[in-house]
Design a protein around this motif. Sequence first.
Motif, PDB file in Angstrom:
ATOM      1  N   VAL A  16       0.850  -1.197   0.000  1.00 20.45           N
ATOM      2  CA  VAL A  16       0.000   0.000   0.000  1.00 20.45           C
ATOM      3  C   VAL A  16       0.887   1.250   0.000  1.00 20.45           C
ATOM      4  O   VAL A  16       0.905   2.006   0.974  1.00 20.45           O
ATOM      5  CB  VAL A  16      -0.968   0.007   1.202  1.00 20.45           C
ATOM      6  N   PRO A  17       1.620   1.500  -1.078  1.00 23.43           N
ATOM      7  CA  PRO A  17       2.550   2.641  -1.112  1.00 23.43           C
ATOM      8  C   PRO A  17       1.816   3.972  -1.001  1.00 23.43           C
ATOM      9  O   PRO A  17       0.685   4.120  -1.460  1.00 23.43           O
ATOM     10  CB  PRO A  17       3.217   2.497  -2.492  1.00 23.43           C
ATOM     11  N   GLY A  18       2.463   4.936  -0.368  1.00 29.29           N
ATOM     12  CA  GLY A  18       1.875   6.262  -0.222  1.00 29.29           C
ATOM     13  C   GLY A  18       1.791   6.990  -1.554  1.00 29.29           C
ATOM     14  O   GLY A  18       2.733   6.946  -2.350  1.00 29.29           O
ATOM     15  N   LYS A  19       0.663   7.636  -1.775  1.00 33.33           N
ATOM     16  CA  LYS A  19       0.454   8.358  -3.029  1.00 33.33           C
ATOM     17  C   LYS A  19       0.149   9.832  -2.795  1.00 33.33           C
ATOM     18  O   LYS A  19       0.551  10.672  -3.581  1.00 33.33           O
ATOM     19  CB  LYS A  19      -0.690   7.724  -3.821  1.00 33.33           C
ATOM     20  N   GLU A  20      -0.567  10.143  -1.726  1.00 32.17           N
ATOM     21  CA  GLU A  20      -0.947  11.519  -1.450  1.00 32.17           C
ATOM     22  C   GLU A  20      -0.478  11.893  -0.049  1.00 32.17           C
ATOM     23  O   GLU A  20      -0.620  11.117   0.898  1.00 32.17           O
ATOM     24  CB  GLU A  20      -2.470  11.690  -1.547  1.00 32.17           C
ATOM     25  N   TYR A  21       0.055  13.112   0.088  1.00 30.75           N
ATOM     26  CA  TYR A  21       0.666  13.525   1.349  1.00 30.75           C
ATOM     27  C   TYR A  21      -0.309  13.438   2.514  1.00 30.75           C
ATOM     28  O   TYR A  21       0.058  12.973   3.599  1.00 30.75           O
ATOM     29  CB  TYR A  21       1.208  14.954   1.220  1.00 30.75           C
ATOM     30  N   HIS A  22      -1.552  13.864   2.322  1.00 35.36           N
ATOM     31  CA  HIS A  22      -2.490  13.906   3.438  1.00 35.36           C
ATOM     32  C   HIS A  22      -2.960  12.513   3.866  1.00 35.36           C
ATOM     33  O   HIS A  22      -3.687  12.382   4.846  1.00 35.36           O
ATOM     34  CB  HIS A  22      -3.703  14.785   3.087  1.00 35.36           C
ATOM     35  N   ARG A  23      -2.549  11.479   3.133  1.00 38.64           N
ATOM     36  CA  ARG A  23      -2.916  10.098   3.490  1.00 38.64           C
ATOM     37  C   ARG A  23      -1.711   9.302   4.005  1.00 38.64           C
ATOM     38  O   ARG A  23      -1.848   8.125   4.340  1.00 38.64           O
ATOM     39  CB  ARG A  23      -3.507   9.393   2.261  1.00 38.64           C
ATOM     40  N   LEU A  24      -0.555   9.937   4.113  1.00 29.59           N
ATOM     41  CA  LEU A  24       0.664   9.215   4.477  1.00 29.59           C
ATOM     42  C   LEU A  24       0.760   8.954   5.977  1.00 29.59           C
ATOM     43  O   LEU A  24       0.236   9.701   6.793  1.00 29.59           O
ATOM     44  CB  LEU A  24       1.900  10.007   4.045  1.00 29.59           C
ATOM     45  N   ILE A  25       1.473   7.883   6.303  1.00 29.13           N
ATOM     46  CA  ILE A  25       1.903   7.617   7.675  1.00 29.13           C
ATOM     47  C   ILE A  25       3.291   6.998   7.574  1.00 29.13           C
ATOM     48  O   ILE A  25       3.579   6.258   6.623  1.00 29.13           O
ATOM     49  CB  ILE A  25       0.911   6.696   8.426  1.00 29.13           C
ATOM     50  N   PHE A  26       4.167   7.330   8.500  1.00 28.96           N
ATOM     51  CA  PHE A  26       5.564   6.930   8.389  1.00 28.96           C
ATOM     52  C   PHE A  26       5.975   6.016   9.532  1.00 28.96           C
ATOM     53  O   PHE A  26       5.497   6.149  10.666  1.00 28.96           O
ATOM     54  CB  PHE A  26       6.480   8.155   8.399  1.00 28.96           C
ATOM     55  N   ARG A  27       6.891   5.106   9.216  1.00 33.95           N
ATOM     56  CA  ARG A  27       7.608   4.336  10.232  1.00 33.95           C
ATOM     57  C   ARG A  27       9.080   4.694  10.086  1.00 33.95           C
ATOM     58  O   ARG A  27       9.660   4.597   9.014  1.00 33.95           O
ATOM     59  CB  ARG A  27       7.435   2.829  10.023  1.00 33.95           C
ATOM     60  N   TYR A  28       9.701   5.130  11.185  1.00 34.81           N
ATOM     61  CA  TYR A  28      11.080   5.593  11.127  1.00 34.81           C
ATOM     62  C   TYR A  28      12.023   4.543  11.720  1.00 34.81           C
ATOM     63  O   TYR A  28      11.735   3.968  12.782  1.00 34.81           O
ATOM     64  CB  TYR A  28      11.232   6.905  11.893  1.00 34.81           C
ATOM     65  N   PRO A  29      13.159   4.286  11.058  1.00 28.24           N
ATOM     66  CA  PRO A  29      14.075   3.253  11.551  1.00 28.24           C
ATOM     67  C   PRO A  29      14.759   3.623  12.862  1.00 28.24           C
ATOM     68  O   PRO A  29      15.290   2.758  13.543  1.00 28.24           O
ATOM     69  CB  PRO A  29      15.102   3.126  10.409  1.00 28.24           C
ATOM     70  N   TYR A  30      14.753   4.903  13.223  1.00 33.03           N
ATOM     71  CA  TYR A  30      15.424   5.318  14.454  1.00 33.03           C
ATOM     72  C   TYR A  30      14.500   5.285  15.672  1.00 33.03           C
ATOM     73  O   TYR A  30      14.868   5.746  16.743  1.00 33.03           O
ATOM     74  CB  TYR A  30      16.006   6.727  14.296  1.00 33.03           C
ATOM     75  N   GLN A  31      13.306   4.733  15.525  1.00 30.42           N
ATOM     76  CA  GLN A  31      12.401   4.617  16.672  1.00 30.42           C
ATOM     77  C   GLN A  31      12.918   3.554  17.635  1.00 30.42           C
ATOM     78  O   GLN A  31      12.855   2.363  17.348  1.00 30.42           O
ATOM     79  CB  GLN A  31      10.992   4.241  16.223  1.00 30.42           C
ATOM     80  N   GLY A  32      13.426   3.989  18.779  1.00 37.20           N
ATOM     81  CA  GLY A  32      13.836   3.044  19.808  1.00 37.20           C
ATOM     82  C   GLY A  32      12.678   2.712  20.728  1.00 37.20           C
ATOM     83  O   GLY A  32      11.548   3.170  20.531  1.00 37.20           O
ATOM     84  N   ASP A  33      12.953   1.907  21.758  1.00 36.19           N
ATOM     85  CA  ASP A  33      11.892   1.490  22.668  1.00 36.19           C
ATOM     86  C   ASP A  33      11.281   2.667  23.413  1.00 36.19           C
ATOM     87  O   ASP A  33      10.100   2.648  23.757  1.00 36.19           O
ATOM     88  CB  ASP A  33      12.420   0.461  23.668  1.00 36.19           C
ATOM     89  N   SER A  34      12.082   3.701  23.682  1.00 30.67           N
ATOM     90  CA  SER A  34      11.535   4.862  24.370  1.00 30.67           C
ATOM     91  C   SER A  34      10.470   5.549  23.517  1.00 30.67           C
ATOM     92  O   SER A  34       9.392   5.901  24.004  1.00 30.67           O
ATOM     93  CB  SER A  34      12.655   5.848  24.702  1.00 30.67           C
ATOM     94  N   MET A  35      10.775   5.731  22.226  1.00 35.05           N
ATOM     95  CA  MET A  35       9.796   6.344  21.328  1.00 35.05           C
ATOM     96  C   MET A  35       8.585   5.445  21.129  1.00 35.05           C
ATOM     97  O   MET A  35       7.453   5.924  21.033  1.00 35.05           O
ATOM     98  CB  MET A  35      10.451   6.664  19.983  1.00 35.05           C
TER      99      MET A  35
END
Length: 211
Positions: A16-35
């Motif tokens: 389900v690749p992102g196509k429109e900015y207002h529909r996006l959600i991100f997963r970041y690789p730098y999310q540690g357990d604290s985040m």
Amino acid sequence: MRKSGKTEPTALFAKVPGKEYHRLIFRYPYQGDSMLAMSYHEAAKRLANSYRGQPIDDTMLLPFLTLYRQAFELRLKEMIRSFASLRRRFEEPDNPVLQPKAIEKRIRNSRILGHNLEALLNEMLEHANSLESVEDFPESTRELVVLLHEADSSGTAFRYSGELPDIQESLDFPDLVALLDAEFTMLGGVEDALTEMYAAGPQPEDEGGWC
């Protein structure tokens, strides 16, 4: 922060690749357990905000508790890592028990710590008490973590059927929300206060960075 070593995109997300900015959600690789702990906390609060006092709201109770239990678990694990790091840096640099790999092994071992909230709490307090903490750990927070552990000692009672008491129970949901939010916030405050106290104090000659 621990890294998985994986570099291939997640197939589920690629479906389900992102196509429109207002529909996006991100997963970041730098999310540690604290985040992630904060993310579970935020998700639980958002779920709680959908409560309207209707019968259908009964369906959110266990998912809500699952989110909070995970938030507390990850917060405690990060506090263990953080306080062990302070002990290594300021007090016992050569103690093998405090080395990152040894700490991580204990956290991941289900027979030692794993998903056991009470064991994680006691491990965290052991590290905290070995440091020059200026305040006692809040009793209300300790009690709440123990109550969560007693309700779900396996880490699966909120996620699967058959582990909670075989009775019908009722509770005040807004009061539950307020209780969990207050004590989770308090737990984060304990970590912040202790790490900031050491950050403001004399630093060891060999800075070397946090590890």
